[in-house]
Design an enzyme around this catalytic site. Structure first.
Site, PDB file in Angstrom:
ATOM      1  N   ASP A  79       2.314  -9.018  -1.952  1.00 29.50           N
ATOM      2  CA  ASP A  79       1.853  -7.681  -2.323  1.00 29.50           C
ATOM      3  C   ASP A  79       0.622  -7.863  -3.212  1.00 29.50           C
ATOM      4  OD1 ASP A  79       1.356  -5.194  -3.387  1.00 29.50           O
ATOM      5  OD2 ASP A  79       3.479  -4.685  -3.587  1.00 29.50           O
ATOM      6  N   TYR A 122     -12.552   5.496  -2.639  1.00 28.38           N
ATOM      7  CA  TYR A 122     -12.471   4.329  -1.747  1.00 28.38           C
ATOM      8  C   TYR A 122     -13.755   3.508  -1.847  1.00 28.38           C
ATOM      9  CZ  TYR A 122     -12.737   1.706   2.646  1.00 28.38           C
ATOM     10  OH  TYR A 122     -12.920   0.716   3.584  1.00 28.38           O
TER      11      TYR A 122
HETATM   12  N1  LIG Z   1     -11.104   1.046   8.686  1.00 22.91           N
HETATM   13  C1  LIG Z   1     -12.414   1.306   8.553  1.00 22.91           C
HETATM   14  O1  LIG Z   1     -12.932   2.274   9.130  1.00 22.91           O
HETATM   15  C2  LIG Z   1     -13.287   0.409   7.711  1.00 22.91           C
HETATM   16  C3  LIG Z   1     -14.647   0.726   7.564  1.00 22.91           C
HETATM   17  C4  LIG Z   1     -15.454  -0.114   6.801  1.00 22.91           C
HETATM   18  C5  LIG Z   1     -14.907  -1.231   6.199  1.00 22.91           C
HETATM   19  N2  LIG Z   1     -13.591  -1.504   6.339  1.00 22.91           N
HETATM   20  C6  LIG Z   1     -13.040  -2.671   5.649  1.00 22.91           C
HETATM   21  O2  LIG Z   1     -12.669  -3.641   6.621  1.00 22.91           O
HETATM   22  C7  LIG Z   1     -11.513  -4.362   6.160  1.00 22.91           C
HETATM   23  C8  LIG Z   1     -10.426  -4.295   7.215  1.00 22.91           C
HETATM   24  O3  LIG Z   1     -10.110  -2.918   7.452  1.00 22.91           O
HETATM   25  P1  LIG Z   1      -9.002  -2.503   8.501  1.00 22.91           P
HETATM   26  O4  LIG Z   1      -9.392  -1.203   9.078  1.00 22.91           O
HETATM   27  O5  LIG Z   1      -8.680  -3.653   9.374  1.00 22.91           O
HETATM   28  O6  LIG Z   1      -7.770  -2.234   7.507  1.00 22.91           O
HETATM   29  P2  LIG Z   1      -6.295  -1.772   7.857  1.00 22.91           P
HETATM   30  O7  LIG Z   1      -6.101  -1.748   9.342  1.00 22.91           O
HETATM   31  O8  LIG Z   1      -6.019  -0.542   7.070  1.00 22.91           O
HETATM   32  O9  LIG Z   1      -5.426  -2.974   7.300  1.00 22.91           O
HETATM   33  C9  LIG Z   1      -5.313  -3.193   5.939  1.00 22.91           C
HETATM   34  C10 LIG Z   1      -4.239  -4.232   5.730  1.00 22.91           C
HETATM   35  O10 LIG Z   1      -4.006  -4.330   4.316  1.00 22.91           O
HETATM   36  C11 LIG Z   1      -2.601  -4.381   4.123  1.00 22.91           C
HETATM   37  N3  LIG Z   1      -2.181  -3.905   2.825  1.00 22.91           N
HETATM   38  C12 LIG Z   1      -2.158  -2.625   2.375  1.00 22.91           C
HETATM   39  N4  LIG Z   1      -1.627  -2.587   1.140  1.00 22.91           N
HETATM   40  C13 LIG Z   1      -1.299  -3.862   0.820  1.00 22.91           C
HETATM   41  C14 LIG Z   1      -0.704  -4.470  -0.317  1.00 22.91           C
HETATM   42  N5  LIG Z   1      -0.308  -3.760  -1.390  1.00 22.91           N
HETATM   43  N6  LIG Z   1      -0.515  -5.796  -0.299  1.00 22.91           N
HETATM   44  C15 LIG Z   1      -0.871  -6.526   0.791  1.00 22.91           C
HETATM   45  N7  LIG Z   1      -1.434  -6.026   1.880  1.00 22.91           N
HETATM   46  C16 LIG Z   1      -1.642  -4.696   1.894  1.00 22.91           C
HETATM   47  C17 LIG Z   1      -2.052  -3.502   5.212  1.00 22.91           C
HETATM   48  O11 LIG Z   1      -0.686  -3.783   5.369  1.00 22.91           O
HETATM   49  P3  LIG Z   1       0.299  -2.683   6.003  1.00 22.91           P
HETATM   50  O12 LIG Z   1      -0.165  -2.524   7.416  1.00 22.91           O
HETATM   51  O13 LIG Z   1       1.624  -3.314   5.877  1.00 22.91           O
HETATM   52  O14 LIG Z   1       0.087  -1.455   5.184  1.00 22.91           O
HETATM   53  C18 LIG Z   1      -2.901  -3.893   6.387  1.00 22.91           C
HETATM   54  O15 LIG Z   1      -2.405  -5.038   7.029  1.00 22.91           O
HETATM   55  C19 LIG Z   1     -11.125  -3.732   4.831  1.00 22.91           C
HETATM   56  O16 LIG Z   1     -11.710  -4.474   3.793  1.00 22.91           O
HETATM   57  C20 LIG Z   1     -11.780  -2.357   4.882  1.00 22.91           C
HETATM   58  O17 LIG Z   1     -12.064  -1.844   3.596  1.00 22.91           O
HETATM   59  C21 LIG Z   1     -12.766  -0.724   7.106  1.00 22.91           C
END
Ligand SMILES: NC(=O)c1ccc[n+]([C@@H]2O[C@H](COP(=O)([O-])OP(=O)(O)OC[C@H]3O[C@@H](n4cnc5c(N)ncnc54)[C@H](OP(=O)(O)O)[C@@H]3O)[C@@H](O)[C@H]2O)c1
Length: 310
Positions: A52, A141
């Site tokens: 976590d 965010y």
């Molecule tokens: N999504 C977008 O549109 C977007 C845009 C620009 C940049 N980004 C960046 O790109 C990266 C990847 O994004 P993504 O869309 O792949 O993210 P995502 O699908 O939301 O995945 C985030 C991951 O973080 C985990 N997580 C959440 N809370 C946690 C905690 N307390 N401890 C450990 N793990 C935790 C989640 O686990 P659970 O699934 O179990 O909750 C999930 O596996 C991130 O840095 C994000 O900020 C994303």
């Protein structure tokens, strides 16, 4: 093929494969990283069950237990609207946790791969944002992600921060999957038509990350720690197209039609001003990806080309 990170001299001499620790294995990007990085070394991939990220001791236990040569952090708090009411949690995950990983990386000569967002910008520019542009996030965010970027840079560890945008894929929570569902369930849907960005397929982000790591470990290039240090920094990494949420939804609808879903919702354009959400969003958050193309020769396809593979 094994992967040798050339600034870990002691492991390189013994030809030990790199140890890559992936945080956020169940997320969109994390899931894809598990596949794309698996050819580059030994992988350990974890998520909230094993670590976590709000718990500093848990992060350190995982790092000290596995002793990675590469940390790939794809875990994050990504609920943009919810973050407005969960500021503390967003900062713990997006700012403090990457800072802890980066400090460990610095002390232990590891390389850190991390992901940032177009939402660090306020959207006032009328042309793509470069890595040198001054961030000014409009929402919690974006603030928390920017604090994470700064913590990593301040740590002095070798790092690559890939700044991406509007991430989508075939699994997890994302705009693409939400619109696919709504288009089939509703008669009409309203979609914002005055925010400009670049939807980016999570698989292309992971593949580009892997390409960067391959290049820096290439026996031909042999990057030493000093070179790696010079290359450390932020790299914009998005699809090359520009679109709005409205036009992206139309592209998703066209794809659905080709998949033979016949009864689909009508898509109505709506302005940001007339579509109230808890978090403000930048009107123009297109990122210029010149740096990564010049240094690593990486250019991602336009979303309109990749959408059909998802
Ligand atoms: N999504 C977008 O549109 C977007 C845009 C620009 C940049 N980004 C960046 O790109 C990266 C990847 O994004 P993504 O869309 O792949 O993210 P995502 O699908 O939301 O995945 C985030 C991951 O973080 C985990 N997580 C959440 N809370 C946690 C905690 N307390 N401890 C450990 N793990 C935790 C989640 O686990 P659970 O699934 O179990 O909750 C999930 O596996 C991130 O840095 C994000 O900020 C994303």
């Amino acid at each position: 093929m094994n992967f040798y990170l050339t600034d870990r001299w002691q492991t390189m001499d013994k030809k030990e494969p790199s140890r890559i620790l992936i945080f956020g294995k169940n997320g969109q990007v994390g899931y894809e990283l598990c596949r794309t990085l698996s050819t580059l070394g030994e992988i350990r991939a974890i998520d909230i069950d094993e670590c976590d990220l709000t718990d500093k001791n848990s992060i350190l236990e995982n790092l000290n237990g596995y002793r990675p040569t590469i940390i790939a952090n794809a875990a994050a708090y990504t609920a943009v609207d919810k973050a407005e009411s969960e500021r503390e949690l967003a900062f713990k995950l997006n700012a403090e946790a990457p800072g802890i990983m980066a400090d460990w990386a610095k002390k232990n000569h590891a390389l850190m791969i991390h992901y940032s967002t177009d939402y660090v910008f306020d959207g006032t520019k009328k042309e793509p944002w470069t890595e040198e542009d001054k961030p000014n996030p409009l929402n919690v965010y974006g603030e928390s992600k920017l604090a994470g970027d700064i913590n990593i840079q301040d740590s002095g560890c070798n790092h690559f921060i890939f700044r991406t945008s509007w991430v989508y894929g075939a699994r997890g929570k994302n705009f693409y999957l939400t619109m696919r569902r709504l288009l089939q369930e509703k008669d009409e849907i309203k979609v914002v038509n005055d925010q400009y960005g670049a939807p980016t397929w999570c698989r292309t982000i992971a593949e580009a990350s892997s390409q960067v790591l391959s290049q820096i470990s290439s026996p031909l290039l042999r990057f030493d720690e000093e070179t790696l240090n010079k290359l450390s920094g932020i790299y914009n990494l998005t699809s090359s197209g520009i679109t709005t949420w409205y036009d992206f939804t139309n592209a998703i609808k066209t794809k659905l039609i080709t998949e033979q879903f016949c009864k689909l919702a009508e898509i109505l354009p709506v302005s940001t001003a007339n579509y109230q959400l808890p978090a403000s969003r930048p009107l123009y958050s297109v990122l210029k990806c010149l740096k990564i193309s010049q240094i690593f020769g990486i250019v991602l396809n336009d979303t309109n080309d990749t959408l059909y593979f998802v």
